[in-house]
Motif scaffolding. Structure first.
Motif, PDB file in Angstrom:
ATOM      1  N   VAL A   1       0.833  -1.209   0.000  1.00 54.06           N
ATOM      2  CA  VAL A   1       0.000   0.000   0.000  1.00 54.06           C
ATOM      3  C   VAL A   1       0.863   1.253   0.000  1.00 54.06           C
ATOM      4  N   ALA A   2       0.281   2.315  -0.538  1.00 57.50           N
ATOM      5  CA  ALA A   2       1.001   3.584  -0.619  1.00 57.50           C
ATOM      6  C   ALA A   2       1.070   4.241   0.748  1.00 57.50           C
ATOM      7  N   LEU A   3       2.206   4.797   1.078  1.00 61.05           N
ATOM      8  CA  LEU A   3       2.390   5.465   2.359  1.00 61.05           C
ATOM      9  C   LEU A   3       2.253   6.975   2.225  1.00 61.05           C
ATOM     10  N   ARG A   4       1.841   7.412   1.033  1.00 59.75           N
ATOM     11  CA  ARG A   4       1.585   8.832   0.810  1.00 59.75           C
ATOM     12  C   ARG A   4       0.227   8.987   0.137  1.00 59.75           C
ATOM     13  N   ALA A   5      -0.463  10.062   0.469  1.00 61.18           N
ATOM     14  CA  ALA A   5      -1.749  10.350  -0.158  1.00 61.18           C
ATOM     15  C   ALA A   5      -1.568  11.396  -1.249  1.00 61.18           C
ATOM     16  N   ASP A   6      -2.414  11.326  -2.299  1.00 64.52           N
ATOM     17  CA  ASP A   6      -2.282  12.245  -3.416  1.00 64.52           C
ATOM     18  C   ASP A   6      -2.912  13.609  -3.131  1.00 64.52           C
ATOM     19  N   ARG A   7      -3.803  13.667  -2.140  1.00 62.75           N
ATOM     20  CA  ARG A   7      -4.511  14.919  -1.891  1.00 62.75           C
ATOM     21  C   ARG A   7      -4.541  15.217  -0.396  1.00 62.75           C
ATOM     22  N   PRO A   8      -4.559  16.498  -0.028  1.00 64.27           N
ATOM     23  CA  PRO A   8      -4.626  16.849   1.404  1.00 64.27           C
ATOM     24  C   PRO A   8      -6.014  16.542   1.967  1.00 64.27           C
ATOM     25  N   LEU A   9      -6.083  16.438   3.289  1.00 64.73           N
ATOM     26  CA  LEU A   9      -7.349  16.153   3.951  1.00 64.73           C
ATOM     27  C   LEU A   9      -8.177  17.431   4.045  1.00 64.73           C
ATOM     28  N   ASP A  10      -9.489  17.309   3.787  1.00 65.77           N
ATOM     29  CA  ASP A  10     -10.360  18.475   3.906  1.00 65.77           C
ATOM     30  C   ASP A  10     -10.832  18.632   5.347  1.00 65.77           C
ATOM     31  N   ASP A  11     -11.595  19.705   5.598  1.00 73.61           N
ATOM     32  CA  ASP A  11     -12.020  20.014   6.963  1.00 73.61           C
ATOM     33  C   ASP A  11     -12.924  18.932   7.533  1.00 73.61           C
ATOM     34  N   LYS A  12     -13.783  18.347   6.708  1.00 71.30           N
ATOM     35  CA  LYS A  12     -14.696  17.316   7.207  1.00 71.30           C
ATOM     36  C   LYS A  12     -13.927  16.072   7.640  1.00 71.30           C
ATOM     37  N   ARG A  13     -12.907  15.704   6.874  1.00 70.83           N
ATOM     38  CA  ARG A  13     -12.098  14.543   7.270  1.00 70.83           C
ATOM     39  C   ARG A  13     -11.329  14.866   8.547  1.00 70.83           C
ATOM     40  N   ARG A  14     -10.826  16.074   8.671  1.00 77.55           N
ATOM     41  CA  ARG A  14     -10.087  16.437   9.884  1.00 77.55           C
ATOM     42  C   ARG A  14     -10.995  16.422  11.113  1.00 77.55           C
ATOM     43  N   ALA A  15     -12.230  16.832  10.933  1.00 74.16           N
ATOM     44  CA  ALA A  15     -13.186  16.790  12.046  1.00 74.16           C
ATOM     45  C   ALA A  15     -13.486  15.348  12.441  1.00 74.16           C
ATOM     46  N   TRP A  16     -13.538  14.464  11.453  1.00 74.70           N
ATOM     47  CA  TRP A  16     -13.764  13.035  11.706  1.00 74.70           C
ATOM     48  C   TRP A  16     -12.593  12.448  12.500  1.00 74.70           C
ATOM     49  N   LEU A  17     -11.385  12.823  12.132  1.00 71.93           N
ATOM     50  CA  LEU A  17     -10.200  12.336  12.839  1.00 71.93           C
ATOM     51  C   LEU A  17     -10.198  12.820  14.287  1.00 71.93           C
ATOM     52  N   GLU A  18     -10.553  14.067  14.499  1.00 70.18           N
ATOM     53  CA  GLU A  18     -10.581  14.606  15.855  1.00 70.18           C
ATOM     54  C   GLU A  18     -11.659  13.913  16.689  1.00 70.18           C
ATOM     55  N   ARG A  19     -12.791  13.657  16.090  1.00 70.37           N
ATOM     56  CA  ARG A  19     -13.856  12.951  16.814  1.00 70.37           C
ATOM     57  C   ARG A  19     -13.390  11.555  17.219  1.00 70.37           C
ATOM     58  N   ALA A  20     -12.743  10.847  16.315  1.00 69.38           N
ATOM     59  CA  ALA A  20     -12.299   9.482  16.601  1.00 69.38           C
ATOM     60  C   ALA A  20     -11.289   9.448  17.738  1.00 69.38           C
ATOM     61  N   GLY A  21     -10.318  10.354  17.703  1.00 71.07           N
ATOM     62  CA  GLY A  21      -9.322  10.392  18.764  1.00 71.07           C
ATOM     63  C   GLY A  21      -9.920  10.756  20.109  1.00 71.07           C
ATOM     64  N   GLN A  22     -10.891  11.665  20.100  1.00 72.68           N
ATOM     65  CA  GLN A  22     -11.521  12.088  21.350  1.00 72.68           C
ATOM     66  C   GLN A  22     -12.349  10.976  21.960  1.00 72.68           C
ATOM     67  N   VAL A  23     -12.903  10.112  21.113  1.00 74.43           N
ATOM     68  CA  VAL A  23     -13.668   8.957  21.600  1.00 74.43           C
ATOM     69  C   VAL A  23     -12.813   8.112  22.535  1.00 74.43           C
ATOM     70  N   TYR A  24     -11.573   7.867  22.136  1.00 73.89           N
ATOM     71  CA  TYR A  24     -10.699   7.052  22.997  1.00 73.89           C
ATOM     72  C   TYR A  24     -10.230   7.822  24.216  1.00 73.89           C
ATOM     73  N   ARG A  25      -9.842   9.063  24.030  1.00 72.84           N
ATOM     74  CA  ARG A  25      -9.316   9.840  25.162  1.00 72.84           C
ATOM     75  C   ARG A  25     -10.348   9.976  26.283  1.00 72.84           C
ATOM     76  N   ASP A  26     -11.590  10.195  25.906  1.00 71.77           N
ATOM     77  CA  ASP A  26     -12.638  10.291  26.925  1.00 71.77           C
ATOM     78  C   ASP A  26     -12.850   8.955  27.636  1.00 71.77           C
ATOM     79  N   TRP A  27     -12.810   7.875  26.872  1.00 72.74           N
ATOM     80  CA  TRP A  27     -13.068   6.539  27.423  1.00 72.74           C
ATOM     81  C   TRP A  27     -11.951   6.095  28.356  1.00 72.74           C
ATOM     82  N   ALA A  28     -10.736   6.539  28.096  1.00 66.81           N
ATOM     83  CA  ALA A  28      -9.579   6.106  28.877  1.00 66.81           C
ATOM     84  C   ALA A  28      -9.412   6.892  30.168  1.00 66.81           C
ATOM     85  N   THR A  29     -10.272   7.854  30.413  1.00 69.48           N
ATOM     86  CA  THR A  29     -10.210   8.594  31.674  1.00 69.48           C
ATOM     87  C   THR A  29     -10.683   7.693  32.806  1.00 69.48           C
TER      88      THR A  29
END
Length: 546
Positions: free
Chosen positions: A333-361
């Motif tokens: 698999v490619a280790l580089r992406a052809d296009r930058p991430l848009d705002d909606k994808r970045r919001a999705w990434l932040e939501r996913a990470g926060q899901v774990y951080r909240d749960w691990a408290t």
């Protein structure tokens, strides 16, 4: 016709030589008179350590854990009858965890077979539904062929256990056998068109989610798939008891799809528009009893990567099926992406990470023993490479929720839900690398399943740390019982021995902790000990989950 490399040896010597050629450096066993020629040959093989265990279930679990840690098949020798029946416990772990394991069963003499001779077993009938291949060897001259096939079968495709019955007389026979080279297992790689299709689909969606699991991982694959997730902006969930497949401290980590799943993680999986499953079978627990991904057609797009073609489409219809091992997939698999991430994808990434951080408290529980804070402290105190093992029981909910697994090989836990696994696995970890801390979590019921292996740890100087969470019951079963039959608790309470005295009788050190504030000092003493150390944590039996 024999070749110049053929030598005349006993069947037992041939087996040991073939193990050596295939990189086996440690063998686990409970000795039996049915395979004495093998033991005699191991006596002359100082490069292979023989680990004598106390019960065959513990021996096969140690061999299975050794395979997980090294990436090479674990090897175990057991005797017929009760010995082989006991070994089924570890074999079932290897089957459901897709772990390469070779179990040799000393059989009755070939002339006695099919008469129900003393302790005779039908290897194919007993192990056939669990092992990838189970066979009774009838001709000692075919040992190189059969062992070569055993190593290849255990390691190829979906990895798993192989069982070979060894007729007692064949091990004494003098045979001319060819010295064969080490077996190189077949590796499967994705087609170029499939990789391109994967990249197009990832670029077109807004809420992708990867699920990493299964076996066949190595350090390089672990690193490459982390970089793949970073490059393509894909949050990562780990499958049930596969938390070491992705660094839990990474911003893209969303949590583990296991027992007692985070409700926010379940919602994240349901909201995803694409699931990339790598290595995992997407089994019962990971999919929350097949609810998060509907059978047979999930509402999410599904890209499934697995080395066994029969697993692709077995339960779920896929949008893209890629028959490839984890290593082959990671290399392609490619280790580089052809296009930058848009705002909606970045919001999705932040939501996913926060899901774990909240749960691990850490959560608070009644009483002075705050198990969540104990586990969190361990995650801060132990180095990333430390091995944390466990068996089965509600105590594991705290371990998997609050301990951050950061390195591949740091988690040893049975997806089969086998009680008693934690201690044998920790011993195998310490024997494999004596510099790595090896910490076993066990409930009181779980620990007493294989507590006799403390004698094995003492004998071989494996200074494991065993943390027993004692609530005087089979807590997981009691939780289900009280939900199904309120007020009718029956058969789940335990009257336990003095665990401190029991551990010391084996030659281990032991201390009891009733208040979590006292735990750090006791654990520091355990880390300094040059012998096994048991820490008993007393917990209110009414506390069944975090």
């Amino acid at each position: 016709m024999t070749t110049a490399s053929a030598q005349r040896r006993t069947g037992g010597q041939v087996i040991v030589d073939l193990l050596r050629r295939n990189g086996v450096d440690r063998v686990f066993t409970v000795p039996g008179e049915s395979f004495l020629p093998v033991l005699d040959a191991l006596h002359d093989a100082p490069d292979i350590e023989l680990v004598v265990c106390r019960q065959e279930g513990g021996a096969t679990m140690m061999a299975e854990a050794h395979a997980k840690l090294t990436g090479r098949p674990g090897v175990c020798f057991v005797t017929r009858g009760p010995g082989s029946a006991n070994a089924l416990a570890g074999l079932h772990v290897a089957a459901q965890d897709s772990t390469p394991l070779l179990v040799f069963v000393g059989q009755v003499p070939s002339g006695f077979q099919e008469r129900e001779a003393w302790q005779e077993v039908d290897v194919q009938a007993l192990f056939g539904s669990v092992a990838k291949w189970a066979i009774d060897l009838q001709h000692s001259a075919r040992l190189p062929e059969y062992l070569g096939r055993a190593f290849a079968t255990a390691r190829s495709g979906r990895q798993g256990p192989v069982v070979i019955g060894l007729a007692e007389d064949l091990l004494y026979e003098s045979v001319t056998a060819v010295d064969t080279a080490a077996v190189t297992p077949a590796q499967s790689y994705p087609a170029v068109r499939d990789v391109r299709a994967l990249e197009r689909r990832l670029a077109a969606v807004r809420r992708p989610l990867a699920v990493f699991g299964g076996s066949g991982w190595d350090g390089e694959s672990h690193d490459k798939l982390r970089r793949f997730a970073e490059a393509h902006g894909v949050p990562v969930v780990t499958g049930f008891r596969r938390q070491d497949r992705f660094d839990n401290s990474h911003p893209l980590y969303a949590g583990d799809a296991g027992l007692g799943m985070n409700p926010a993680l379940a919602a994240l999986i349901e909201d995803a528009d694409l699931i990339l499953a790598v290595g995992t079978r997407l089994g019962d627990i990971t999919t929350r009893h097949y609810q998060l991904l509907e059978v047979p057609r999930p509402h999410q797009q599904l890209i499934h990567v697995h080395p066994q073609p029969e697993e692709l489409g077995r339960v779920y219809h896929t949008d893209l099926a890629i028959c490839a091992g984890v290593r082959g997939f990671a290399e392609t698999v490619a280790l580089r992406a052809d296009r930058p991430l848009d705002d909606k994808r970045r919001a999705w990434l932040e939501r996913a990470g926060q899901v774990y951080r909240d749960w691990a408290t850490p959560t608070e529980s009644p009483g002075p023993m705050q198990l969540a804070r104990v586990v969190q402290w361990l995650g801060q105190r132990l180095p990333p490479e430390a091995v944390v093992s466990n068996g089965a029981g509600n105590y594991t909910l705290w371990v998997h929720r609050f301990y951050p697994f950061r390195a591949l090989g740091s988690a040893l836990a049975p997806t089969s839900g086998s009680m008693g696994y934690g201690l044998p696995a920790a011993i195998a970890a310490k024997l494999a690398d004596r510099q790595r801390p090896a910490v076993c979590f066990a409930g009181d019921g779980c620990f007493l399943m294989t507590c006799q292996e403390l004698a094995t740890a003492v004998q071989y100087g494996a200074n494991v740390i065993v943390i027993v969470v004692n609530n005087g019951s089979y807590g997981s079963i009691r939780m289900h019982q009280e939900r199904q039959y309120p007020g009718r608790r029956y058969g789940t309470d335990l009257v336990n021995p003095d665990l401190i005295g029991l551990a010391r009788s084996f030659g281990a050190d032991a201390e009891r902790v009733d208040d979590s504030e006292d735990f750090p000092a006791v654990f520091e003493r355990a880390l300094e000990a040059d012998h096994p150390f048991l820490i008993e944590l007393t917990i209110d039996p009414s506390i069944l989950k975090p």
